[in-house]
Design a protein around this motif. Structure first.
Motif: not given
Length: 711
Positions: A280-290, A277
């Motif tokens: 998956a909820g890390c901002p860097e990870t989210q930004r990488q996905k974006e 969890r």
């Protein structure tokens, strides 16, 4: 109260296909006839009425006799088979037994009233008693002495009337066999369970050693699973997780308390869930996905832009090709108008030429009808007056050749082909124009998408391809910057996972140890102990049954010795009368070897060693007749089917005397095919006799030749 047979009714039974009534007198009844005349059918009929099966088929008791074809197969009227016997007692009571049309359907009447009693029970008979003292089929005589040694005991105990003890012994044997099979199945199941346990234990021990080796490499031992060591195992994983949350400014998760080794699997699963969890909820990870999503969109826009560009180039090449072949669109339109005008003029010329030709053809047809000598006719072509008919025909024929339509038609086809080419080229230009409009709309839509991603409208002179490439380069640069952050984050997560992996190996070691304990505890389970107890009980019961069988065997031997003593005197009396062997004065049955023995002086021997087949047959007859004389049932009749097989005339005479004497006490029905035995029976003793003569077989049905009662 003994009953004798007074009447036999047969229909559809064996050789008697048609209905037949046979009246039987009391005393000695002789059924005489050649082979296949129906003697055995008459002797078998009362037996079938009593027991519902053909007496000479299969086995009766322990005695095996010659098999014959089923009576249904031998009779075309088998479905109408019916046998009835009428019996009368010494006090005047009557008994009626009827069986048919099936084996299981019978009727028993006593003095005209139906009684609910089986046929054998009405005469106080058993199946063994029927074979040992009432009915003697042809093969039983020799079967008594020629059966295998394992069957002699059953035959002799049957002859002296020990069928109840034999039946009980058979029940014990069946029960022992059943319990033996059950015990073997239980033992096999236990062996399979033990083998499976050993295999699983070996596998679990191997796994346990592998996990223990890994933990020893990390400096841990089995003692880490004690309650005091559980907290020290959990602390590194918790501490690493908290450091990770503190480094990346994340809220620390709430983890369950662990106080025992049994709670470790749940704790490990919870920590793994938390790590997934957090990752998956890390901002860097989210930004990488974006950014990866943005790159995917940019690649799609670049591909779409290249697709539109390629389509425009194809349209431009197509326009140049058309222009090189046909000129511009205006040139095409002007050429089409000129070709259409030319085509109209050619069509008008073809119409005029057609009318002129039709006029010439009509004139030629007219002048063809004129006579050859006709003169002073005006030529319709050159308008010359006073010409003859031959001149007219020649002139008209040449005009038809001049005014031919074929050149005009060829010219029209050529103009039409050129017109179609021009029209096709014009249509292609129209389609290319429509495609250009569609590509223009797609291009505007693509520009709007890029403007939205770019954040501002594109300048008129700004290249869309360059803008897209610039945006892609910026996205890649940002991804490269995030890569370092994500690698550091992944390194921190791997640190927590390493701690968790050690804890997972401890959990696996604990689970393997629990499995080993469970496997070791299987022999102590109630189900396993119950299975062992069931095996012990089965073996105990088998032992008890063996003891009972031995005791019953001893009891049968003792009972046989007692009953044979009652039979021995009568047996030897018949033996001396029938055989007259002075060299072997007496016979007896040895209960140890279960064989008929005799003696000559001080030397004892088996009867089969010193007697021939005829003497053995005579001894078997003595055994049967002695058993019949001491029987206590109500069947006051004997049925002997051809008992003189292998006997010579001397034995026939002695047997006839014995049967005549026995016929004074009960009804004796005997069949034979030898005239010498018939004469011996007719002259033996002073007894009422009846002779039933059968005619030879005529391939249709058995029939009587004569019935002769004698005083």
């Amino acid at each position: 109260m003994p009953y004798h047979i007074t009447k036999i009714e047969l229909e559809g039974f064996r050789g008697f296909r048609n209905r037949k009534h046979l009246q039987l007198e009391q005393g000695l009844v002789i059924v005489y006839g050649p082979q296949r005349s129906g003697k055995s059918s008459i002797l078998n009929a009362p037996v079938w009425a009593l027991i519902g099966s053909e007496a000479c088929k299969g086995t009766i008791g322990p005695i095996t006799v010659r098999e014959r074809i089923e009576w249904q197969e031998r009779n075309i009227h088998a479905e109408a088979c019916q046998v009835a016997i009428h019996l009368r007692g010494d006090d005047g009571d009557s008994l009626f037994i009827q069986r048919g049309p099936t084996r299981n359907h019978y009727v028993v009447q006593r003095n005209g009233a139906v009684v609910k009693q089986p046929p054998l029970g009405a005469l106080r008979l058993t199946l063994d008693g029927l074979v040992s003292s009432v009915f003697l089929p042809q093969e039983v005589v020799r079967a008594v002495l020629s059966v295998e040694p394992s069957h002699r005991r059953a035959v002799f105990t049957q002859l002296v009337g020990l069928e109840d003890l034999r039946a009980l012994e058979e029940c014990f044997s069946n029960a022992s066999e059943t319990l033996g099979k059950l015990a073997n199945q239980i033992a096999h199941s236990i062996q399979q369970i033990d083998a499976e346990i050993k295999g699983q234990v070996a596998l679990q021990k191997k796994r346990f050693q592998e996990v223990s080796g890994k933990l020893r490499q990390r400096g841990l031992s089995d003692e880490a699973l004690c309650p005091e060591g559980v907290h020290s195992l959990v602390s590194p994983s918790v501490q690493a997780l908290m450091e990770f949350c503190s480094t990346y400014r994340l809220e620390p998760p709430k983890l369950p308390e662990v106080g025992a080794a049994e709670e470790l699997p749940g704790f490990v699963n919870e920590v793994r869930t938390v790590l997934s969890r957090l990752e998956a909820g890390c901002p860097e990870t989210q930004r990488q996905k974006e950014l990866y999503g943005k790159r995917h969109i940019l690649e799609g826009l670049l591909a779409e832009q290249q697709k539109i560009r390629n389509a425009r180039e194809q349209i431009h090449c197509a326009r140049q090709t058309i222009a090189g072949q046909h000129g511009t669109e205006e040139d095409l339109k002007q050429a089409i108008e000129e070709f259409e005008q030319t085509l109209r003029e050619i069509n008008e010329q073809i119409d005029r030429a057609g009318k002129y030709l039709r006029m010439i053809q009509e004139a030629l047809l007219y002048f063809e009808t004129l006579p050859e000598g006709t003169a002073e006719v005006e030529c319709p072509v050159c308008r010359t007056a006073r010409v003859n008919v031959a001149h007219l025909r020649l002139h008209l024929a040449s005009e038809m050749e001049k005014a031919g339509l074929e050149p005009l038609r060829q010219r029209r086809q050529q103009i039409e082909r050129l017109l179609r080419e021009k029209q096709d080229a014009l249509n292609q230009l129209t389609q290319l124009a429509e495609q250009e409009k569609k590509l223009e709309a797609e291009w505007k839509e693509l520009v709007n998408k890029v403007s939205q991603m770019y954040g501002q409208p594109l300048a008129p002179n700004e290249s869309l391809e360059l803008v897209l490439k610039a945006m892609d380069e910026a996205t890649q640069a940002e991804l490269k910057q995030l890569q370092g952050l994500l690698e550091a984050r992944s390194k921190a997560i791997r640190k927590v996972q390493e701690k968790l992996e050690v804890l997972g190996q401890v959990v696996q070691l604990h689970q393997e140890k629990r499995r080993l304990q469970m496997l070791d505890d299987i022999p102590n389970l109630p189900e396993y102990r119950a299975l062992l107890g069931l095996q012990a009980h089965a073996e105990l019961y088998i032992g008890l049954l063996s003891e009972l069988k031995r005791a019953l065997k001893k009891e049968i031997e003792q009972a046989f010795a007692v009953k044979f003593e009652d039979l021995k005197e009568k047996l030897n009396e018949l033996y001396r009368r029938l055989l007259g062997r002075n060299d072997f004065p007496q016979i007896w049955i040895d209960a140890d070897k279960w064989e008929v023995r005799t003696s000559a002086g001080d030397r004892e021997t088996s009867l089969t060693r010193v007697f021939n087949v005829g003497d053995m047959t005579a001894v078997a007859l003595c055994l049967f007749l002695a058993s019949a004389m001491r029987a206590s049932h109500d069947a006051g009749f004997l049925l002997l089917d051809d008992p003189i097989q292998c006997l010579d005339e001397a034995h026939e005479l002695r047997l006839a005397e014995i049967l005549a004497e026995l016929a004074k006490q009960r009804q004796v029905v005997v069949s034979c095919s030898r005239s010498s035995f018939l004469q011996a029976l007719q002259t033996a003793g002073t007894v009422r006799r009846q002779v039933i003569r059968l005619a030879p077989w005529d391939n249709s049905s058995c029939r009587l030749e004569a019935e002769t009662p004698e005083a």
